[in-house]
Motif scaffolding. Structure first.
Motif, short mmCIF file in Angstrom:
data_model
loop_
_atom_site.label_atom_id
_atom_site.label_comp_id
_atom_site.label_asym_id
_atom_site.label_seq_id
_atom_site.Cartn_x
_atom_site.Cartn_y
_atom_site.Cartn_z
N HIS A 111 -2.69 -3.05 -3.36
CA HIS A 111 -4.15 -2.88 -2.90
C HIS A 111 -5.09 -2.86 -4.17
CE1 HIS A 111 -6.78 -1.08 0.20
NE2 HIS A 111 -7.14 -2.12 0.03
N GLU B 188 2.34 -0.65 4.77
CA GLU B 188 2.17 0.76 4.18
C GLU B 188 3.31 1.44 3.92
OE1 GLU B 188 -0.68 2.26 3.45
OE2 GLU B 188 -2.17 1.36 4.54
N HIS C 80 0.84 -1.32 0.16
CA HIS C 80 -0.03 -0.13 0.01
C HIS C 80 0.96 1.19 0.08
CE1 HIS C 80 -3.51 -2.15 1.71
NE2 HIS C 80 -2.54 -3.00 2.29
N PHE C 81 0.36 2.24 -0.46
CA PHE C 81 0.87 3.65 -0.04
C PHE C 81 -0.22 4.15 0.93
CE2 PHE C 81 -0.84 5.27 -4.44
CZ PHE C 81 -1.69 6.06 -3.96
ZN ZN Z 1 -3.94 0.43 0.80
#
Ligand code: ZN
Length: 282
Positions: free
Chosen positions: A181, A110, A45-46
């Protein structure tokens, strides 16, 4: 911990990430977690945030109802928020093949990154108002778009840290795939986006799975311990029987970190054994 070639590597111990210095990475517990996790996938994810610190605080806030296992800063620093054997809330409504709700099947990482930017050269702006210099911006086409848009670049040290952490995670839990994601929530999500080199990342991680670590066999009944020394407690009370097969994953002095294989050859448990009683298998 060092690998067989003497290079420092990250490891997993008690479902926490242990850095190359042998210390567990900082742990800041998020209450946004639920239930036992037996992960199969890794999801990248970011944060779409302005800093790793602000994202960590957000993911620790009960009202956010969101979390991830790890947050990796632009300087490569890593903070763990949820142990890897607990469900973190990073995937949301999501789907992969017949699976729905990937939180229950995946570890989430993340990466501190502002995400997609709007504006024009010299004025690329995040949704929260920060303007980023052009040399931090990638113009790239998202897999679901027809044309390019602007995204904040990831940093080299951040990608390197993510790769090292993911290598330890994939090996320890036997994960079978690494996804974005946006792969599991295509109608809602655009992270980690085209600035993240997912294809190379995947091939580095999953390519290794085709070259398993060397196989050894216990030459005697052998205690398996939680650390490299006789002072560490046994991982399980009974010794590994003579003839048990193990994969050698790392060494500290004469002590070896091994993954024990069950009778079918599947990973069973991990721990430390004395290297004098290991013999190379077949
Ligand atoms: Zn995400």
């Amino acid at each position: 911990m060092i690998d067989l070639w003497g290079k420092a590597i990250m490891k997993i111990k008690n479902h926490r990430l242990v850095g190359k210095d042998g210390q567990a990475v900082p742990y800041e517990r998020s209450p946004n977690q639920s239930g036992k996790l037996d992960p199969t996938y890794l999801i990248m994810h970011f944060t779409a945030g302005s800093s790793a610190r602000s994202s960590i605080e957000h993911l620790k806030n009960p009202s956010a109802k969101a979390s991830a296992h790890l947050v990796i800063g632009r300087d490569g620093s890593i903070v763990q928020l949820v142990p890897f054997d607990r469900v973190a809330w990073h995937a949301g409504r999501s789907r992969l093949h017949e699976l729905r709700g990937l939180n229950r099947h995946s570890i989430g990482i993340e990466l501190d990154n502002a995400g997609e930017l709007s504006g024009e050269p010299g004025r690329w702006t995040a949704w929260f108002g920060t303007v980023y210099p052009d040399d931090q911006v990638a113009i790239a086409t998202h897999q679901y778009d027809a044309g390019p848009s602007a995204w904040q670049e990831y940093t080299e040290v951040q990608i390197a840290a993510a790769l090292e952490a993911a290598t330890a995670i994939v090996a320890h839990y036997g994960l079978i795939d690494v996804l974005g994601h946006d792969d599991i929530a295509p109608d809602r999500k655009r992270d980690p986006g085209p600035a993240f080199p997912l294809a190379q990342f995947k091939s580095r991680l999953l390519g290794r799975a085709d070259e398993p670590e060397p196989l050894f066999v216990c030459a005697a009944n052998l205690n398996i311990r939680s650390g490299p020394g006789v002072d560490f407690e046994k991982v399980r009370p009974e010794a590994l029987a003579k003839g048990t097969k193990v994969r050698l994953e790392g060494r500290e002095g004469v002590w070896c970190y091994v993954e024990v294989l069950d009778a079918t050859g599947a990973p069973d448990l991990t721990g430390w054994v004395h290297g004098n009683y290991l013999a190379r298998s077949g």
